[in-house]
Write an enzyme that holds these catalytic residues in place. Sequence first.
Site, PDB file in Angstrom:
ATOM      1  N   HIS A  90      10.341 -24.678 -64.944  1.00 43.29           N
ATOM      2  CA  HIS A  90      11.343 -25.385 -65.788  1.00 43.29           C
ATOM      3  C   HIS A  90      12.646 -25.458 -64.999  1.00 43.29           C
ATOM      4  O   HIS A  90      13.357 -24.462 -64.866  1.00 43.29           O
ATOM      5  CB  HIS A  90      11.578 -24.644 -67.107  1.00 43.29           C
ATOM      6  CG  HIS A  90      12.527 -25.353 -68.024  1.00 43.29           C
ATOM      7  ND1 HIS A  90      12.230 -25.613 -69.347  1.00 43.29           N
ATOM      8  CD2 HIS A  90      13.761 -25.886 -67.833  1.00 43.29           C
ATOM      9  CE1 HIS A  90      13.241 -26.254 -69.914  1.00 43.29           C
ATOM     10  NE2 HIS A  90      14.195 -26.423 -69.008  1.00 43.29           N
ATOM     11  N   LEU A 132      17.268 -30.498 -61.789  1.00 44.57           N
ATOM     12  CA  LEU A 132      17.864 -30.758 -60.463  1.00 44.57           C
ATOM     13  C   LEU A 132      19.051 -31.709 -60.548  1.00 44.57           C
ATOM     14  O   LEU A 132      19.793 -31.850 -59.576  1.00 44.57           O
ATOM     15  CB  LEU A 132      16.810 -31.356 -59.521  1.00 44.57           C
ATOM     16  CG  LEU A 132      15.691 -30.413 -59.059  1.00 44.57           C
ATOM     17  CD1 LEU A 132      14.660 -31.184 -58.249  1.00 44.57           C
ATOM     18  CD2 LEU A 132      16.248 -29.246 -58.249  1.00 44.57           C
ATOM     19  N   ARG A 133      19.201 -32.393 -61.711  1.00 51.26           N
ATOM     20  CA  ARG A 133      20.222 -33.455 -61.857  1.00 51.26           C
ATOM     21  C   ARG A 133      19.917 -34.580 -60.861  1.00 51.26           C
ATOM     22  O   ARG A 133      18.809 -34.713 -60.387  1.00 51.26           O
ATOM     23  CB  ARG A 133      21.654 -32.909 -61.686  1.00 51.26           C
ATOM     24  CG  ARG A 133      21.970 -31.657 -62.507  1.00 51.26           C
ATOM     25  CD  ARG A 133      21.681 -31.799 -63.980  1.00 51.26           C
ATOM     26  NE  ARG A 133      22.218 -30.671 -64.762  1.00 51.26           N
ATOM     27  CZ  ARG A 133      21.784 -30.356 -65.971  1.00 51.26           C
ATOM     28  NH1 ARG A 133      20.810 -31.044 -66.547  1.00 51.26           N
ATOM     29  NH2 ARG A 133      22.332 -29.349 -66.612  1.00 51.26           N
ATOM     30  N   HIS A 155      11.723 -21.991 -72.286  1.00 51.95           N
ATOM     31  CA  HIS A 155      12.875 -21.083 -72.407  1.00 51.95           C
ATOM     32  C   HIS A 155      12.927 -20.354 -73.751  1.00 51.95           C
ATOM     33  O   HIS A 155      13.859 -20.519 -74.515  1.00 51.95           O
ATOM     34  CB  HIS A 155      14.189 -21.796 -72.100  1.00 51.95           C
ATOM     35  CG  HIS A 155      14.420 -23.131 -72.776  1.00 51.95           C
ATOM     36  ND1 HIS A 155      14.090 -23.385 -74.069  1.00 51.95           N
ATOM     37  CD2 HIS A 155      14.971 -24.282 -72.294  1.00 51.95           C
ATOM     38  CE1 HIS A 155      14.428 -24.621 -74.368  1.00 51.95           C
ATOM     39  NE2 HIS A 155      14.952 -25.192 -73.308  1.00 51.95           N
ATOM     40  N   HIS A 211      26.100 -27.394 -64.522  1.00 51.61           N
ATOM     41  CA  HIS A 211      27.142 -28.327 -64.972  1.00 51.61           C
ATOM     42  C   HIS A 211      28.365 -28.009 -64.124  1.00 51.61           C
ATOM     43  O   HIS A 211      28.531 -26.869 -63.675  1.00 51.61           O
ATOM     44  CB  HIS A 211      27.471 -28.100 -66.446  1.00 51.61           C
ATOM     45  CG  HIS A 211      26.359 -28.478 -67.386  1.00 51.61           C
ATOM     46  ND1 HIS A 211      26.198 -29.751 -67.881  1.00 51.61           N
ATOM     47  CD2 HIS A 211      25.340 -27.747 -67.900  1.00 51.61           C
ATOM     48  CE1 HIS A 211      25.132 -29.789 -68.665  1.00 51.61           C
ATOM     49  NE2 HIS A 211      24.592 -28.585 -68.696  1.00 51.61           N
ATOM     50  N   ALA A 249      26.163 -26.899 -72.302  1.00 50.80           N
ATOM     51  CA  ALA A 249      25.180 -25.813 -72.325  1.00 50.80           C
ATOM     52  C   ALA A 249      24.368 -25.827 -71.039  1.00 50.80           C
ATOM     53  O   ALA A 249      23.850 -26.865 -70.641  1.00 50.80           O
ATOM     54  CB  ALA A 249      24.243 -25.990 -73.517  1.00 50.80           C
TER      55      ALA A 249
HETATM   56  N1  LIG Z   1      19.320 -25.158 -71.272  1.00 49.04           N
HETATM   57  C1  LIG Z   1      20.500 -25.721 -71.393  1.00 49.04           C
HETATM   58  O1  LIG Z   1      21.405 -25.114 -71.976  1.00 49.04           O
HETATM   59  N2  LIG Z   1      20.765 -26.951 -70.914  1.00 49.04           N
HETATM   60  C2  LIG Z   1      19.836 -27.854 -70.289  1.00 49.04           C
HETATM   61  C3  LIG Z   1      18.955 -28.549 -71.283  1.00 49.04           C
HETATM   62  C4  LIG Z   1      17.862 -27.686 -71.860  1.00 49.04           C
HETATM   63  O2  LIG Z   1      17.032 -27.150 -71.133  1.00 49.04           O
HETATM   64  O3  LIG Z   1      17.818 -27.537 -73.091  1.00 49.04           O
HETATM   65  C5  LIG Z   1      20.636 -28.887 -69.493  1.00 49.04           C
HETATM   66  O4  LIG Z   1      20.049 -29.900 -69.064  1.00 49.04           O
HETATM   67  O5  LIG Z   1      21.829 -28.686 -69.266  1.00 49.04           O
HETATM   68 ZN   LIG Z   2      16.112 -26.850 -69.539  1.00 44.87          ZN
HETATM   69 ZN   LIG Z   3      15.810 -27.121 -73.383  1.00 42.23          ZN
END
Ligand SMILES: NC(=O)N[C@@H](CC(=O)O)C(=O)O
Ligand SMILES: [Zn+2]
Ligand SMILES: [Zn+2]
Length: 343
Positions: free
Chosen positions: A12, A15-16, A173, A250, A262
Amino acid sequence: MQITLTRPDDFHLHLRDGAALATTVPATANTFARAIIMPNLRPPVTTAEHAAEYKKRIMAHCPEGVAFDPLMTLYLTDQTTPEMIREAKAGGDVKALKLYPAGATTNSDSGVTALENIYPALEAMIDAGLPLLVHGEVTDADIDIFDRERIFIDRHLLPLVSRYPELKVVMEHITTNDAVAFVTETGPNIAATITPQHLMYNRNHMLVGGIRPHFYCLPILKRNIHQHALIHAAISGNSKFFLGTDSAPHTQETKETSCGCAGCYSAFGAIELYAEVFDEHGALDKLEGFASHFGADFYGLPRNTEAITLEKKPQPVPESLPFGNHQVVPLKAGEHLQWTRIS
Ligand SMILES: NC(=O)N[C@@H](CC(=O)O)C(=O)O
Ligand SMILES: [Zn+2]
Ligand SMILES: [Zn+2]
């Protein structure tokens, strides 16, 4: 002290895209042989063609001499058709489909609004042998954020697995003892990934003595009893639980703000973080199954044949790392990783 493992996979990973790939791809590829690549770009990766193009952009950043295989996923929407699933299978790049309940997390606005809308797609996935990956949280405004995973299991996952017992499902997750119990008690087609942050931290780490935005991810960190249930599952040797970092970078400014994003960035030292947890619980002998065997087995992939070696030797974590034209603050910024990769 040293430990040698089969080269691990990350089931899981975010990579953006664009300039961020110069940071994220080498960070993962230098350690992990394969990774399941999340499709929540803007716009999301919804077709086999998009996935193939995204894979090319990823591979352009793979360091020379490093073998890395990005396992692509598609983002399910209300409009995903069985034909799109068959095309994805035929194309060969796509290894799973991702369900984001609309509005549940980062870039999930085009997610599925009701599970019934994807029943035809799910049936095509069963025929194609493609697993469903689930962000398991309800999005109802009146449901408390700490209860959203538990309620998703009761309202959506239990009915889904009884309707489609042949469907392979990875609950991504996981963050609660409810999820550990659900996965443990259901049949062999149900598995889960566990992140380093949910093993290392609970909500006190995020909220006591000041609010720490770099611990904010979804599903949100829970009470310590849930953290302990996750640790127990990860070190149990039960092959239904395997490694998925959910490394989700981020930029520093979009985390350190009045309405922060998040996601935790862990790819820079992911296997070292897991080694620390397994070591602290006297379970280093269980790390290889969790990190390198169980996920590949569940996905029907061959196990990797190379090996990596870690040594128990602290190394500092920088306060921030370059990330495109910005910076990203890694998990444990300014602290130490307890383990170091030596080969
Ligand atoms: N886990 C996270 O808090 N953020 C993930 C999205 C996700 O996996 O829910 C994201 O793409 O930033
Ligand atoms: Zn995720
Ligand atoms: Zn998620």
